[in-house]
Design an enzyme around this catalytic site. Structure first.
Site, short mmCIF file in Angstrom:
data_model
loop_
_atom_site.label_atom_id
_atom_site.label_comp_id
_atom_site.label_asym_id
_atom_site.label_seq_id
_atom_site.Cartn_x
_atom_site.Cartn_y
_atom_site.Cartn_z
N HIS A 183 0.84 -1.19 0.00
CA HIS A 183 0.00 0.00 0.00
C HIS A 183 0.88 1.25 0.00
O HIS A 183 0.70 2.17 0.80
CB HIS A 183 -0.94 -0.03 1.22
CG HIS A 183 -2.24 0.67 0.97
ND1 HIS A 183 -2.44 1.99 1.27
CD2 HIS A 183 -3.38 0.24 0.40
CE1 HIS A 183 -3.65 2.34 0.92
NE2 HIS A 183 -4.24 1.30 0.38
N HIS A 184 1.87 1.25 -0.87
CA HIS A 184 2.75 2.40 -1.01
C HIS A 184 3.50 2.30 -2.33
O HIS A 184 3.44 1.27 -3.01
CB HIS A 184 3.74 2.48 0.17
CG HIS A 184 4.70 1.34 0.25
ND1 HIS A 184 4.64 0.37 1.23
CD2 HIS A 184 5.74 0.98 -0.54
CE1 HIS A 184 5.60 -0.51 1.05
NE2 HIS A 184 6.28 -0.17 -0.03
N ALA A 185 4.18 3.37 -2.69
CA ALA A 185 5.10 3.37 -3.83
C ALA A 185 6.44 3.89 -3.34
O ALA A 185 6.54 4.40 -2.22
CB ALA A 185 4.56 4.26 -4.95
N ARG A 240 2.06 -0.58 -5.01
CA ARG A 240 1.92 -2.03 -4.89
C ARG A 240 1.15 -2.39 -3.63
O ARG A 240 1.25 -1.72 -2.59
CB ARG A 240 3.27 -2.74 -4.91
CG ARG A 240 4.05 -2.92 -3.61
CD ARG A 240 4.64 -1.64 -3.07
NE ARG A 240 5.34 -0.85 -4.04
CZ ARG A 240 6.62 -1.01 -4.35
NH1 ARG A 240 7.34 -1.89 -3.71
NH2 ARG A 240 7.20 -0.21 -5.21
#
Ligand code: TYD
Length: 137
Positions: free
Chosen positions: A48-50, A95
């Site tokens: 839950h981040h890039a 992702r």
């Protein structure tokens, strides 16, 4: 969006299987960090981040999980089910990892040490960072 999944040839013999990963030969970057997750709780979503610059390759070395890749314009879901398959996750890619089997071990090879400043944890901020307007989404 192009999904890059590396399929490595295990060294198999009567004793079992062995997969070897060398930086630059098998992995397209210098491996500065390895981490792995296990005992993932049913229903949990990780990631839950890039990342602004980090590149990674994800291996589900045991069990299975799914990876959602999102470049801001397009999303793809990639199952990871084989210990010899590595999913390349470039920088500027949102992702999420989910649907972990109870026995899943997800190993990540990373191009940089851990650096919180490289993370984008807010989805709207990610869209701004990759220049996607809400209307386009
Ligand atoms: P987190 O970023 O929430 O993992 P994920 O995005 O994969 O779900 O990381 C969980 C914790 O582990 C958090 O306290 C930061 C720490 N951590 C490190 O110390 N080093 C690392 O290389 C990583 C990936 C996380």
């Amino acid at each position: 969006m192009q999904v890059v999944k590396y399929v490595f040839q295990p060294h198999g013999d009567e004793r079992g299987q062995l997969v070897s990963l060398e930086e630059y030969n098998d992995i397209p970057f210098e491996i500065k960090r390895v981490y792995y997750m296990y005992s993932t709780v049913e229903g949990a979503v990780r990631g839950h981040h890039a990342h602004k610059s980090l590149q990674q390759i994800l291996f589900c070395v045991h069990g299975s999980c799914k990876v959602l890749l999102d470049n801001g314009r397009e999303k793809k879901v990639v199952p990871l089910e084989k210990p010899y398959e590595g999913l390349y996750v470039a920088n500027n890619m949102w992702r999420e990892m989910y649907d972990f089997s109870p026995d899943a071990v997800l190993m990540v090879l990373a191009s940089e040490p851990y650096n919180e400043a490289d993370y984008i944890r807010d989805y709207d901020e990610f869209l701004k960072y990759v220049n996607v307007t809400k209307a386009e989404e």
